[in-house]
Motif scaffolding. Structure first.
Motif, PDB file in Angstrom:
ATOM      1  N   ALA A   1       1.964   9.226   2.247  1.00  0.00           N
ATOM      2  CA  ALA A   1       1.991   8.563   1.137  1.00  0.00           C
ATOM      3  C   ALA A   1       2.137   9.588  -0.062  1.00  0.00           C
ATOM      4  O   ALA A   1       2.729   9.409  -1.228  1.00  0.00           O
TER       5      ALA A   1
ATOM      6  N   HIS B   1       1.933  -0.916   0.526  1.00  0.00           N
ATOM      7  CA  HIS B   1       0.911   0.045   0.307  1.00  0.00           C
ATOM      8  C   HIS B   1       0.501   0.313  -1.030  1.00  0.00           C
ATOM      9  O   HIS B   1       1.399  -0.006  -1.875  1.00  0.00           O
TER      10      HIS B   1
ATOM     11  N   VAL C   1       6.815   4.707   3.990  1.00  0.00           N
ATOM     12  CA  VAL C   1       5.652   4.089   3.342  1.00  0.00           C
ATOM     13  C   VAL C   1       5.992   2.692   3.094  1.00  0.00           C
ATOM     14  O   VAL C   1       6.773   1.959   2.443  1.00  0.00           O
TER      15      VAL C   1
ATOM     16  N   THR D   1      -8.711   7.374  -2.256  1.00  0.00           N
ATOM     17  CA  THR D   1      -8.824   7.293  -0.899  1.00  0.00           C
ATOM     18  C   THR D   1      -9.424   8.321  -0.243  1.00  0.00           C
ATOM     19  O   THR D   1      -9.500   8.790   0.933  1.00  0.00           O
TER      20      THR D   1
END
Length: 457
Positions: free
Chosen positions: A89, A28, A24, A72
């Motif tokens: 993630a 991020h 990750v 998301t």
């Protein structure tokens, strides 16, 4: 010479355990969300303090999981559970744990107080990061579909017609049963089951009509106050020797609208116009107050199909974190009413800038040229004329222009980028909880973008 391709090997296991932190990137958004959630107080979460039963998932992890997944575009508890296996993630966020969909759903439903606290904490974080430049706040509403079909609704008139029809069918079934008993003939229908089904349906329809009548009674009581205020104002004008403008106000009626709807799946939702009035949806009216950095600083959910009575409660919903710094409220013509503007301005130093008519998006050549300040309205001017003049001033034009650049893009991002177009929960209280979660997720997503813009210079 043959083409050279990289060797692809899915069968060889990793020789050393993997470190998800390497998978990750440091830039991020999941890192930003985890850092933000760590600052949210944990005293509001519903946890089992007795120490009995299975071990519980840490509430900060569950909240971060919901926020990241909502940000998301993943909203269903089963979809979120699947992401704990398939999304790197999310695996990192959950430390390779896999909360089941039941735990995720229950956590979301029982932690309304925690989500409200998270909304405030995120705004406080935005203040620390200098992202809450407050002055002008844009207020608007958007229709978001309820978790119910409009075909599961019935109108007041149709419910009455169906009750009459079903009561006739009940009588017919009773007569059929009596005839079968008298002739000792075999009845092909399961009459007790058919009677029970119709009687249950009649009871549900009668309840629907009672609720519609109750709603109309409450609405009429609220409209009565407005009617009496208008009558008193017109009477005062007559006593002062002035002729009241406009037609005489009509007293509110107690009779329900024959087209008034009741939905059996989610009774709190309403049939509302959507898509610029091109079609109807079973929906809620999600309200938001947005600052100049496109952060949501106030939110609430209404069941009203329009925004006419939403100005006062939505302004009241602005978070205390930023409320003292608000100087102007920007709304479109759907929010405007003389009483609402007066209520907002009389209770604070806030000035409302509201369109009093539909404004054209087209600018003429004359609009592009420098213009003088309009002449101030005289003492005889109505509240509507005063508001129209306020919007025509240079200050009014500059402020109202912000509305199109702030609140409308926010709704666009929530619906198109995040993909949130339908509530998963039912009932106004739970829908309000979910809207708070959406707003918290959006705000962190927006703050992450602002942080990157500041870092880029």
């Amino acid at each position: 010479m043959a083409a050279r391709l990289i060797n692809l090997d899915r069968q060889t296991p990793m020789l050393l355990p993997c470190d998800l932190r390497e998978w990750v990137p440091q830039e991020h958004i999941v890192h930003f969300i985890l850092d933000a959630v760590e600052q949210i107080p944990t005293g509001h979460f519903q946890v089992n303090d007795r120490g009995t039963g299975s071990e519980q998932y840490p509430p900060t992890m569950m909240l971060a999981l919901l926020i990241y997944c909502y940000a998301t575009g993943r909203f269903g508890s089963r979809t979120i559970e699947a992401a704990t296996y398939s999304d790197v993630a999310v695996r990192y966020l959950c430390a390779n744990l896999h909360p089941d969909h039941s735990s995720i759903c229950e956590f979301r439903v029982v932690n309304e107080a925690a989500f409200n606290a998270a909304f405030v904490s995120v705004l406080q974080l935005a203040q620390q990061l200098k992202f809450t430049k407050v002055g002008a706040i844009s207020v608007d509403g958007t229709k978001i579909q309820a978790n119910a079909s409009k075909h599961a609704a019935v109108s007041y008139q149709r419910a009455g017609e169906m009750i009459e029809q079903l009561e006739l069918e009940v009588k017919e079934l009773i007569e059929r049963a009596q005839q079968a008993e008298a002739t000792e003939a075999k009845e092909t229908l399961d009459i007790p089951a058919e009677l029970a089904r119709r009687e249950n349906r009649v009871a549900a329809l009668k309840q629907a009509r009672q609720i519609i009548e109750q709603r109309r009674h409450e609405m009429a009581a609220a409209q009565q106050e407005e009617y009496e205020a208008k009558q008193a104002k017109r009477q005062a004008q007559r006593e002062a020797g002035k002729k009241p403008r406009g037609p005489e106000p009509t007293p509110p009626s107690e009779a329900p609208d024959p087209k008034a709807q009741y939905n059996f799946t989610d009774p709190d939702s309403r049939i509302m116009k959507a898509g610029s009035g091109q079609h109807f949806e079973q929906a809620y009216n999600a309200q938001a107050a947005v600052n100049e950095q496109m952060l949501i600083v106030g939110r609430r959910v209404s069941a009203a199909p329009n925004d006419k009575a939403q100005l006062v409660p939505t302004v009241a919903a602005i978070s205390p974190v930023v409320a003292p710094e608000v100087s102007a409220i920007l709304v479109d013509s759907g929010f405007y009413s003389e009483a609402a503007v007066a209520a907002v301005e009389s209770s604070s130093e806030i000035k409302v800038y509201a369109a009093v008519e539909k404004l054209s998006h087209h600018k003429t050549v004359a609009d592009l040229l420098p213009q003088l300040e309009p002449v101030a309205p005289g003492p005889e001017a109505s509240a509507k004329e005063i508001m129209a003049h306020r919007l025509k001033t240079q200050t009014g034009k500059a402020l109202y222009k912000l509305r199109k650049q702030t609140v409308e893009p926010v709704f666009g991002i929530i619906k198109e980028v995040m993909g949130f177009r339908r509530f998963l929960l039912r009932g106004r209280t739970k829908v309000g909880l979910e809207w708070t979660l959406v707003c918290v997720s959006y705000n962190l997503k927006r703050m992450f973008t602002l942080k990157n813009l500041v870092a880029a210079g």
